[in-house]
Design a protein around this motif. Structure first.
Motif, PDB file in Angstrom:
ATOM      1  N   ASN A 168       5.918  -2.581  -8.651  1.00 20.49           N
ATOM      2  CA  ASN A 168       4.616  -2.109  -8.199  1.00 20.49           C
ATOM      3  C   ASN A 168       4.396  -2.423  -6.721  1.00 20.49           C
ATOM      4  OD1 ASN A 168       1.581  -3.096  -7.722  1.00 20.49           O
ATOM      5  ND2 ASN A 168       1.558  -1.351  -9.127  1.00 20.49           N
ATOM      6  N   SER A 169       4.811  -3.610  -6.316  1.00 19.58           N
ATOM      7  CA  SER A 169       4.611  -4.024  -4.918  1.00 19.58           C
ATOM      8  C   SER A 169       5.419  -3.165  -3.951  1.00 19.58           C
ATOM      9  CB  SER A 169       4.968  -5.500  -4.745  1.00 19.58           C
ATOM     10  OG  SER A 169       6.364  -5.709  -4.932  1.00 19.58           O
ATOM     11  N   LEU A 170       6.517  -2.577  -4.448  1.00 21.80           N
ATOM     12  CA  LEU A 170       7.341  -1.724  -3.587  1.00 21.80           C
ATOM     13  C   LEU A 170       6.574  -0.487  -3.130  1.00 21.80           C
ATOM     14  CD1 LEU A 170      10.813  -1.822  -5.397  1.00 21.80           C
ATOM     15  CD2 LEU A 170      10.057  -3.137  -3.404  1.00 21.80           C
ATOM     16  N   TYR A 171       5.660   0.002  -3.978  1.00 23.64           N
ATOM     17  CA  TYR A 171       4.858   1.159  -3.579  1.00 23.64           C
ATOM     18  C   TYR A 171       4.020   0.829  -2.345  1.00 23.64           C
ATOM     19  CZ  TYR A 171       1.010   4.424  -3.352  1.00 23.64           C
ATOM     20  OH  TYR A 171       0.082   5.326  -2.883  1.00 23.64           O
ATOM     21  N   TYR A 172       3.327  -0.306  -2.394  1.00 24.02           N
ATOM     22  CA  TYR A 172       2.450  -0.670  -1.289  1.00 24.02           C
ATOM     23  C   TYR A 172       3.243  -1.052  -0.046  1.00 24.02           C
ATOM     24  CZ  TYR A 172      -1.211  -0.441  -4.730  1.00 24.02           C
ATOM     25  OH  TYR A 172      -2.068   0.020  -5.690  1.00 24.02           O
ATOM     26  N   ALA A 173       4.398  -1.657  -0.226  1.00 20.05           N
ATOM     27  CA  ALA A 173       5.253  -1.975   0.921  1.00 20.05           C
ATOM     28  C   ALA A 173       5.707  -0.692   1.613  1.00 20.05           C
ATOM     29  CB  ALA A 173       6.454  -2.796   0.454  1.00 20.05           C
ATOM     30  N   CYS A 180       5.127   3.128   6.144  1.00 22.35           N
ATOM     31  CA  CYS A 180       5.074   4.502   6.661  1.00 22.35           C
ATOM     32  C   CYS A 180       3.820   4.772   7.477  1.00 22.35           C
ATOM     33  CB  CYS A 180       5.157   5.492   5.502  1.00 22.35           C
ATOM     34  SG  CYS A 180       6.758   5.590   4.686  1.00 22.35           S
ATOM     35  N   TYR A 181       2.656   4.254   7.027  1.00 20.47           N
ATOM     36  CA  TYR A 181       1.399   4.721   7.602  1.00 20.47           C
ATOM     37  C   TYR A 181       0.683   3.730   8.516  1.00 20.47           C
ATOM     38  CZ  TYR A 181       1.753   8.847   4.688  1.00 20.47           C
ATOM     39  OH  TYR A 181       2.173  10.029   4.133  1.00 20.47           O
ATOM     40  N   VAL A 182       1.027   2.455   8.465  1.00 23.16           N
ATOM     41  CA  VAL A 182       0.381   1.501   9.381  1.00 23.16           C
ATOM     42  C   VAL A 182       0.602   1.884  10.847  1.00 23.16           C
ATOM     43  CG1 VAL A 182       0.534  -0.861  10.278  1.00 23.16           C
ATOM     44  CG2 VAL A 182       0.231  -0.468   7.820  1.00 23.16           C
ATOM     45  N   PRO A 183       1.809   2.323  11.231  1.00 17.21           N
ATOM     46  CA  PRO A 183       1.995   2.722  12.634  1.00 17.21           C
ATOM     47  C   PRO A 183       1.228   3.975  13.030  1.00 17.21           C
ATOM     48  CG  PRO A 183       4.110   2.251  11.576  1.00 17.21           C
ATOM     49  CD  PRO A 183       3.092   2.355  10.490  1.00 17.21           C
ATOM     50  N   LEU A 184       0.712   4.720  12.063  1.00 16.17           N
ATOM     51  CA  LEU A 184       0.096   6.017  12.350  1.00 16.17           C
ATOM     52  C   LEU A 184      -1.428   5.984  12.323  1.00 16.17           C
ATOM     53  CD1 LEU A 184       2.437   8.293  10.178  1.00 16.17           C
ATOM     54  CD2 LEU A 184       2.765   7.508  12.534  1.00 16.17           C
ATOM     55  N   MET A 185      -2.030   4.901  11.802  1.00 14.78           N
ATOM     56  CA  MET A 185      -3.476   4.851  11.628  1.00 14.78           C
ATOM     57  C   MET A 185      -3.996   3.451  11.928  1.00 14.78           C
ATOM     58  SD  MET A 185      -3.925   6.703   7.908  1.00 14.78           S
ATOM     59  CE  MET A 185      -2.855   8.033   7.377  1.00 14.78           C
ATOM     60  N   THR A 186      -5.298   3.389  12.193  1.00 13.59           N
ATOM     61  CA  THR A 186      -5.950   2.087  12.240  1.00 13.59           C
ATOM     62  C   THR A 186      -6.177   1.628  10.792  1.00 13.59           C
ATOM     63  OG1 THR A 186      -8.185   3.037  12.215  1.00 13.59           O
ATOM     64  CG2 THR A 186      -7.131   2.737  14.384  1.00 13.59           C
ATOM     65  N   THR A 203       6.953   2.622  -8.069  1.00 16.90           N
ATOM     66  CA  THR A 203       7.195   2.797  -6.635  1.00 16.90           C
ATOM     67  C   THR A 203       6.635   4.096  -6.077  1.00 16.90           C
ATOM     68  OG1 THR A 203       9.375   3.802  -6.993  1.00 16.90           O
ATOM     69  CG2 THR A 203       9.284   1.416  -6.813  1.00 16.90           C
ATOM     70  N   MET A 204       6.357   5.096  -6.934  1.00 19.17           N
ATOM     71  CA  MET A 204       5.770   6.342  -6.448  1.00 19.17           C
ATOM     72  C   MET A 204       4.275   6.424  -6.727  1.00 19.17           C
ATOM     73  SD  MET A 204       7.959   8.369  -4.882  1.00 19.17           S
ATOM     74  CE  MET A 204       7.328  10.038  -5.045  1.00 19.17           C
ATOM     75  N   LYS A 205       3.789   5.640  -7.670  1.00 17.93           N
ATOM     76  CA  LYS A 205       2.385   5.726  -8.066  1.00 17.93           C
ATOM     77  C   LYS A 205       1.625   4.431  -7.845  1.00 17.93           C
ATOM     78  CE  LYS A 205      -0.456   7.783 -11.669  1.00 17.93           C
ATOM     79  NZ  LYS A 205      -0.896   8.821 -10.707  1.00 17.93           N
ATOM     80  N   GLY A 206       2.315   3.321  -7.776  1.00 18.01           N
ATOM     81  CA  GLY A 206       1.640   2.042  -7.587  1.00 18.01           C
ATOM     82  C   GLY A 206       0.914   1.574  -8.825  1.00 18.01           C
ATOM     83  N   ALA A 207       1.461   1.889 -10.002  1.00 18.63           N
ATOM     84  CA  ALA A 207       0.839   1.484 -11.260  1.00 18.63           C
ATOM     85  C   ALA A 207       1.812   0.594 -12.034  1.00 18.63           C
ATOM     86  CB  ALA A 207       0.421   2.706 -12.060  1.00 18.63           C
ATOM     87  N   SER A 208       1.672   0.547 -13.351  1.00 17.50           N
ATOM     88  CA  SER A 208       2.492  -0.336 -14.175  1.00 17.50           C
ATOM     89  C   SER A 208       3.011   0.415 -15.389  1.00 17.50           C
ATOM     90  CB  SER A 208       1.677  -1.552 -14.633  1.00 17.50           C
ATOM     91  OG  SER A 208       2.304  -2.212 -15.719  1.00 17.50           O
TER      92      SER A 208
END
Length: 452
Positions: A300-305, A310-316, A205-210
């Motif tokens: 792993n999917s929790l990292y990307y979620a 957090c960042y979709v509202p802040l960037m294109t 959840t912090m690194k997006g790995a396995s």
């Protein structure tokens, strides 16, 4: 390399009993049971012989890491990888088939002395973790994560917030890498369950790995570092050749697919920048799907979620993709230069069943100690001590190092220490040397056997 319990200390169901009790066994007979000469696989721990043929398929640490010692004495590796050795031994009776013949039992001085060194380290409390150290390390990782989000949310996406947040994210990802490494080696908490819980949390959840993929790969590396066909970090890959023997093997195979004599140059392009963003990303998901590690995939999917939330509202979307790839490249460059400086310039060879001290010292070297080097490398500047004692908390490496140096001096084992820059430059130097060996061997063969 646990034989009867998983890394949580839980028994993994009933173990199939061996077909027979052999009794006294010669070393010649053990060596035949390596899974190659004979299909059965035997392993020796403290002069007791175990049939791991069936158990290896269910081994919690993975099939490969235990079978790398088939036909050999795995005592030192067994001790190195287990915090609760006595508990594991209780569950080894079901696969016990005999013992080494009394007249063939021997203990090399280097093995005996290293065992004494480990006992000394245990008596000094060097396997006890300092909770404050790891709490502060974890806190600065979380602090960087929060600071990056606050900066981007407060000031929006522009050139300076982009660079600042990439720097913070790249740093925190590198430091998460070192922290999950500590957790994966069960060196942060006395309880294996807590180590594994936080390993899952930080790796996924912090690194997006396995976490499962890391365990599968990294334990093999520690079991047989720089051993061709056993250490996954020195496999016969298509992009690079390393050491003195691998280049000749690749050249003689006639399957050379790269201009290896130029690898010290293309390493800068396809090595450090792409290891994480490309190769590791592919291998992580390939492992989770192929091995049906659905729990690992969920975490792993929790990292990307979380990242997207957090960042979709802040960037294109193109800004978000650029941001993500930029800090992944930074993390990859950081990790690759540090991790390869300790191993690639060292000896790379086939397995010759060396004692633990000799095996690890031939494959590892240290970088000089300093506050910055400790932080920058996650204390892997003490790579020698880490490989000798993989479950030891890293803040204690500096205390055990003088004892290791003394033992190496006694047995004539080379203990190498370099500066950080020397370690980095030796990566390029060794790649250049290996490439030249390949070039000479490959084109010599071409001259001898030209195509019709």
């Amino acid at each position: 390399m646990g034989l009867g319990a998983n890394q949580h200390g839980e028994v993994q169901g009933a173990v199939h009993k061996p077909r027979r009790f052999v009794g006294d066994v010669t070393w010649d007979e053990v060596k035949k049971h390596d899974g190659k000469t004979m299909k059965e696989k035997w392993l020796v721990v403290d002069d007791q012989v175990y049939d791991i043929t069936q158990w290896s398929k269910r081994h919690p640490g993975g099939y490969k890491v235990i079978t790398h010692y088939a036909g050999q004495d795995g005592t030192e590796a067994f001790t190195a990888f287990h915090n609760d050795e006595e508990f594991v031994r209780k569950h080894m009776k079901a696969i016990h088939i005999g013992q080494i013949m009394e007249d063939q039992v021997e203990c090399k001085d280097v093995v005996k002395d290293f065992a004494e060194l480990r006992k000394t380290a245990e008596q000094m409390g060097l396997f006890n973790a300092n909770f404050l150290f790891f709490f502060l390390h974890m806190s600065h990782i979380i602090g960087l994560e929060i600071a990056s989000y606050i900066v981007m949310r407060t000031y929006g996406f522009n050139w300076w917030t982009f660079l600042a947040c990439v720097a913070m994210h790249g740093t925190l990802q590198a430091q998460v890498g070192w922290f999950q490494h500590d957790l994966g080696h069960l060196s942060c908490f006395k309880s294996s369950k807590w180590n594994h819980f936080f390993h899952y949390f930080f790796m996924s959840t912090m690194k997006g790995a396995s976490a499962k993929w890391w365990n599968h790969m990294h334990y093999q590396h520690h079991a047989k570092p720089n051993v061709m066909n056993k250490d996954p970090d020195v496999r016969l890959e298509a992009l690079f050749v390393v050491g003195e023997k691998m280049p000749k093997v690749v050249a003689e195979s006639g399957k050379s697919s790269m201009p290896y004599h130029l690898q010290q140059w293309y390493f800068f392009i396809i090595g450090p920048p792409l290891l994480f963003p490309l190769y590791f990303q592919f291998m992580i998901y390939r492992h989770m799907i192929k091995q049906k590690e659905w729990t690992d995939l969920f975490f792993n999917s929790l990292y990307y979620a979380r990242f997207l939330f957090c960042y979709v509202p802040l960037m294109t979307w193109w800004q978000l993709l650029l941001f993500y790839e930029a800090f992944r490249v930074m993390e990859s460059i950081w990790f690759t230069w540090v991790s390869q400086s300790n191993h690639i310039p060292m000896e790379i060879d086939v397995d010759s069943a060396r004692p633990w001290l000799e095996l690890q010292l031939r494959a590892t070297c240290n970088l000089e100690q300093s506050f910055f080097n400790d932080w920058f490398t996650g204390h892997l500047n003490f790579q020698i001590e880490h490989h000798l004692f993989p479950t030891m908390p890293r803040h204690n490496y500096v205390r055990v190092a003088p004892l290791v140096k003394s033992l190496c001096k006694k047995h004539g084992v080379d203990y190498k220490t370099k500066t950080l820059l020397e370690g980095f430059s030796d990566i390029v130097r060794s790649l250049k040397s290996s490439g030249e060996i390949w070039y000479d061997a490959y084109y010599h063969l071409q001259d001898q056997f030209p195509e019709n």
